[in-house]
Design an enzyme around this catalytic site. Structure first.
Site, short mmCIF file in Angstrom:
data_model
loop_
_atom_site.label_atom_id
_atom_site.label_comp_id
_atom_site.label_asym_id
_atom_site.label_seq_id
_atom_site.Cartn_x
_atom_site.Cartn_y
_atom_site.Cartn_z
N PRO A 10 0.71 -1.19 -0.08
CG PRO A 10 -0.11 -1.28 2.16
CD PRO A 10 0.46 -2.16 1.22
CG ASN A 11 -0.21 4.30 1.37
OD1 ASN A 11 -1.23 4.92 1.04
ND2 ASN A 11 -0.07 3.71 2.72
NE ARG A 18 4.02 6.34 1.59
CZ ARG A 18 4.26 5.25 2.01
NH1 ARG A 18 4.44 4.35 1.27
NH2 ARG A 18 3.95 4.74 3.49
CE1 TYR A 23 8.87 4.89 3.04
CE2 TYR A 23 7.27 6.71 3.16
CZ TYR A 23 7.78 5.73 3.68
OH TYR A 23 7.30 5.19 4.74
CG ASN A 75 8.37 -1.91 -0.11
OD1 ASN A 75 7.93 -2.11 1.28
ND2 ASN A 75 9.04 -0.53 -0.36
CB ALA A 78 1.65 -0.22 5.98
CD GLU A 99 11.22 -7.49 4.83
OE1 GLU A 99 11.61 -8.71 5.14
OE2 GLU A 99 11.15 -6.76 5.44
CG HIS A 101 11.26 -2.41 3.96
ND1 HIS A 101 10.02 -2.12 3.97
CD2 HIS A 101 11.68 -3.62 4.48
CE1 HIS A 101 9.34 -3.43 4.55
NE2 HIS A 101 10.34 -4.30 4.64
NE ARG A 108 10.45 5.86 8.58
CZ ARG A 108 9.30 5.69 7.63
NH1 ARG A 108 9.28 4.81 6.61
NH2 ARG A 108 8.33 6.35 7.54
C1 DQA Z 1 8.34 1.06 3.71
C2 DQA Z 1 8.54 1.27 5.26
C3 DQA Z 1 7.04 0.91 5.77
O1 DQA Z 1 7.33 1.24 7.37
C4 DQA Z 1 5.87 1.92 5.40
O2 DQA Z 1 4.86 1.73 5.95
C5 DQA Z 1 6.07 1.91 3.92
C6 DQA Z 1 7.32 1.88 3.11
C7 DQA Z 1 9.66 1.58 2.70
O3 DQA Z 1 9.71 1.04 1.69
O4 DQA Z 1 10.31 2.14 3.53
O5 DQA Z 1 5.09 2.29 3.38
O6 DQA Z 1 8.18 -0.47 3.20
#
Ligand code: DQA
Length: 151
Positions: A10-11, A18, A23, A75, A78, A99, A101, A108
């Site tokens: 998501p997002n 964003r 990011y 990725n 959340a 995985e 990120h 964080r």
């Molecule tokens: C994320 C880190 C997560 O904590 C966050 O909720 C994201 C992006 C990252 O790519 O740094 O949406 O996965």
């Protein structure tokens, strides 16, 4: 050619606009184009999938497992910190995954230290921004090569 599914939670469809201070400025379309640009030389074919909905990500993992996809670069965004359902989809499958990120969740907020995927992952890359996706794909190509050599 080995097929790899690249998944985004998501997002991540909002990358570029964003919270760029966290990011970065690279859009998801640019990340996808970079990965497509190097896949062929790594002997990989890619499929890409992004969703903001947990059940769609779970369904996509099921489909990848049924289709015999070997590897996933994901990725979970959340859902990294919350989704037992998505974790269970991976643990019930033979899929292997790396995985990724963009940020470093461990540096964080405290809630981002909960990670439901890392113990299942073949590897984890975080904190390197969009470059992490490219490194993750190269890692998968290397792991495929190593397992082919070991077989
Ligand atoms: C994320 C880190 C997560 O904590 C966050 O909720 C994201 C992006 C990252 O790519 O740094 O949406 O996965």
């Amino acid at each position: 050619m080995n097929s790899v599914l690249v998944m985004h939670g998501p997002n991540l469809d909002r990358l570029g606009s964003r919270e760029p201070e966290i990011y970065g400025h690279t859009t998801l379309a640019a990340i996808t184009a970079t990965l497509d640009g190097i896949a062929g030389s790594l002997g990989l074919t890619l499929e890409h999938f992004q969703s903001n909905a947990e059940h769609e990500l779970v369904d996509r993992v099921h489909r990848a497992a049924d289709d015999g996809v070997g590897w996933v670069l994901i990725n979970p965004a959340a859902f990294t910190h919350t989704s037992v359902a998505l974790r269970d989809a991976f643990s019930a499958s033979a899929l292997r995954f790396v995985e990724i990120h963009l940020s470093n969740p461990d540096s964080r907020e405290a809630f981002r230290k909960t990670n439901l995927f890392s113990d299942l992952a073949s590897g984890r890359i975080c904190g390197l921004g969009a470059l992490g996706y490219e490194l993750g794909l190269r890692a998968i190509a290397g792991l495929i090569e190593t397992s082919a050599a070991d077989a």
